[in-house]
Design a protein around this motif. Structure first.
Motif, short mmCIF file in Angstrom:
data_model
loop_
_atom_site.label_atom_id
_atom_site.label_comp_id
_atom_site.label_asym_id
_atom_site.label_seq_id
_atom_site.Cartn_x
_atom_site.Cartn_y
_atom_site.Cartn_z
N GLU A 6 0.11 14.19 -0.18
CA GLU A 6 0.54 14.63 -1.50
C GLU A 6 1.81 13.91 -1.94
OE1 GLU A 6 0.99 18.88 -1.34
OE2 GLU A 6 3.13 18.71 -0.86
N SER A 7 1.99 13.87 -3.28
CA SER A 7 3.09 13.11 -3.85
C SER A 7 3.59 13.77 -5.13
CB SER A 7 2.62 11.68 -4.17
OG SER A 7 3.57 10.97 -4.93
N GLY A 14 -4.16 1.68 -1.71
CA GLY A 14 -3.36 1.15 -2.81
C GLY A 14 -3.64 1.93 -4.08
N VAL A 15 -2.86 1.66 -5.12
CA VAL A 15 -3.07 2.29 -6.42
C VAL A 15 -2.87 1.25 -7.50
CG1 VAL A 15 -0.66 3.09 -6.63
CG2 VAL A 15 -2.46 4.26 -7.88
N ALA A 16 -3.67 1.36 -8.55
CA ALA A 16 -3.52 0.54 -9.75
C ALA A 16 -3.11 1.47 -10.90
CB ALA A 16 -4.81 -0.20 -10.08
N PRO A 32 0.82 -1.21 0.00
CA PRO A 32 0.00 0.00 0.00
C PRO A 32 0.86 1.27 0.00
CG PRO A 32 0.04 -0.98 2.19
CD PRO A 32 0.78 -1.92 1.30
N VAL A 33 0.34 2.30 -0.66
CA VAL A 33 1.08 3.56 -0.74
C VAL A 33 0.87 4.42 0.50
CG1 VAL A 33 1.15 3.57 -3.25
CG2 VAL A 33 -0.77 4.66 -2.08
N PHE A 68 3.12 7.87 -6.13
CA PHE A 68 3.31 6.61 -5.41
C PHE A 68 3.84 6.78 -3.99
CE2 PHE A 68 3.91 5.77 -9.96
CZ PHE A 68 2.92 4.82 -10.16
N HIS A 69 4.60 7.84 -3.74
CA HIS A 69 5.19 8.07 -2.43
C HIS A 69 4.57 9.34 -1.85
CE1 HIS A 69 8.11 5.67 -4.73
NE2 HIS A 69 8.31 5.06 -3.57
#
Length: 319
Positions: free
Chosen positions: A75-76, A314-316, A22-23, A80-81
């Motif tokens: 924020e990123s 999470g992200v796809a 997970p991010v 992703f991070h």
């Protein structure tokens, strides 16, 4: 009606979960100490910003509510991070009628303004849909309750002289329209209904803001299947675990509407594009749950953000 997307939208079926998921996960002793999930997403000043639902179980909660939720920014620079803000952006004070807090936001930019929809929790079973408008994502004109139910996802432009929204978390996905983004009217016919035996057999709920394309209005939505389907699914993907049976199974699918008529459904998936299969998606506060709410197109990648078992994010990715 077909179950196929036009070729220009074929990327929808190529989403892959990021290997570093997970991010975002619970952290510290602040608002996200025990859970952070179900984020809205927007690109602003060259960064991806997520407005996330957060829970600290140590916080006193009103009778009948299992928790109090706040909304906090992360924020990123790369999608992703993420860095989490020090304090929530939306949090009920002692005088708020929403003592259960604020849940499950969705964001869209329309003509230079940011439109936030979210859920206010007054008590068990009383969760109206709320709205706020901002020029900068910091200062908000909170309009209060605008629809009787939650999960409002607004199309980012007028169609036929009206703004349109898909909303609700019922066996049917509902529609509403507005001329000014402030006063909303419930459309007399639903957008579509649940399908017994499918991944959306119990419930349909709009995910991120709909995307207007040349081929139609693309709506990501979350579907819920029954306890029995959830148990059978968990036993299949994780046969070494004893699968609890008291949970539904949440997955993400898509529907496509006529770009000139948001009420006319022209295509709909038969199977979900995202399902829970990682341990942290199958077990948590809400077992067997992938719940999408934020989509952005960022630096050549299409990013779909989702809650994992109501505890993590999470992200796809599709390219």
């Amino acid at each position: 009606m077909t179950n196929q997307l036009p070729e220009r939208l074929s990327w929808v079926n190529r989403f892959k979960k990021y290997s570093g998921n997970p991010v975002l996960r619970p952290q510290g002793d602040g608002c996200a100490a025990d859970a952070i999930f179900n984020p809205a997403a927007i690109v602003h000043d060259g960064k991806v910003k997520l407005l996330c639902r957060a829970i600290n179980m140590a916080r006193p909660r009103p009778k009948g509510n299992w928790s109090v939720s706040s909304l906090v920014w992360a924020e990123s620079d790369d999608g992703f991070h993420f860095k989490l803000a020090d304090r929530p952006a939306f949090d009920p004070d002692e005088n708020s009628p929403y003592q259960g807090g604020f849940e499950d936001p969705r964001l869209v930019e329309i003509d230079g303004k940011y439109i936030l929809t979210f859920t206010g929790v007054k008590d068990v079973g009383h969760t109206p849909g709320m709205m706020a408008i901002s020029d900068d994502l910091e200062h908000w004109d909170v309009l209060g309750e605008v629809l009787p139910g939650r999960a409002i996802a607004i199309v980012n432009r007028k169609i036929g002289g009206k703004y349109w929204a898909y909303w609700g978390n019922d066996p049917a996905e509902h529609l509403a329209w507005s001329e000014d983004l402030r006063t909303w009217h419930v459309h007399d016919q639903p957008a579509f209904a649940s399908r017994p035996g499918c991944f959306d057999g119990l419930l349909c709920e709009a995910a991120a803001a709909p995307i207007v394309t040349e081929d139609g209005i693309l709506l990501f939505y979350n579907g819920a299947a029954s306890h029995a389907d959830a148990r059978a699914y968990a036993e299949r993907v994780l046969p070494m675990y004893e699968a609890p049976h008291q949970y539904n199974l949440y997955s993400t699918g898509w529907a496509l509407f006529d770009k000139n008529d948001p009420t006319r459904l022209i295509a709909r998936c038969d199977r979900p594009i995202l399902e829970p299969y990682e341990i942290y998606e199958l077990f948590g506060i809400a077992n067997y749950t992938v719940f999408s709410q934020g989509f952005v197109d960022f630096k050549g990648k299409k990013l779909l953000y989702f809650g994992c078992a109501d505890m993590r994010i999470g992200v796809a990715v599709a390219e």
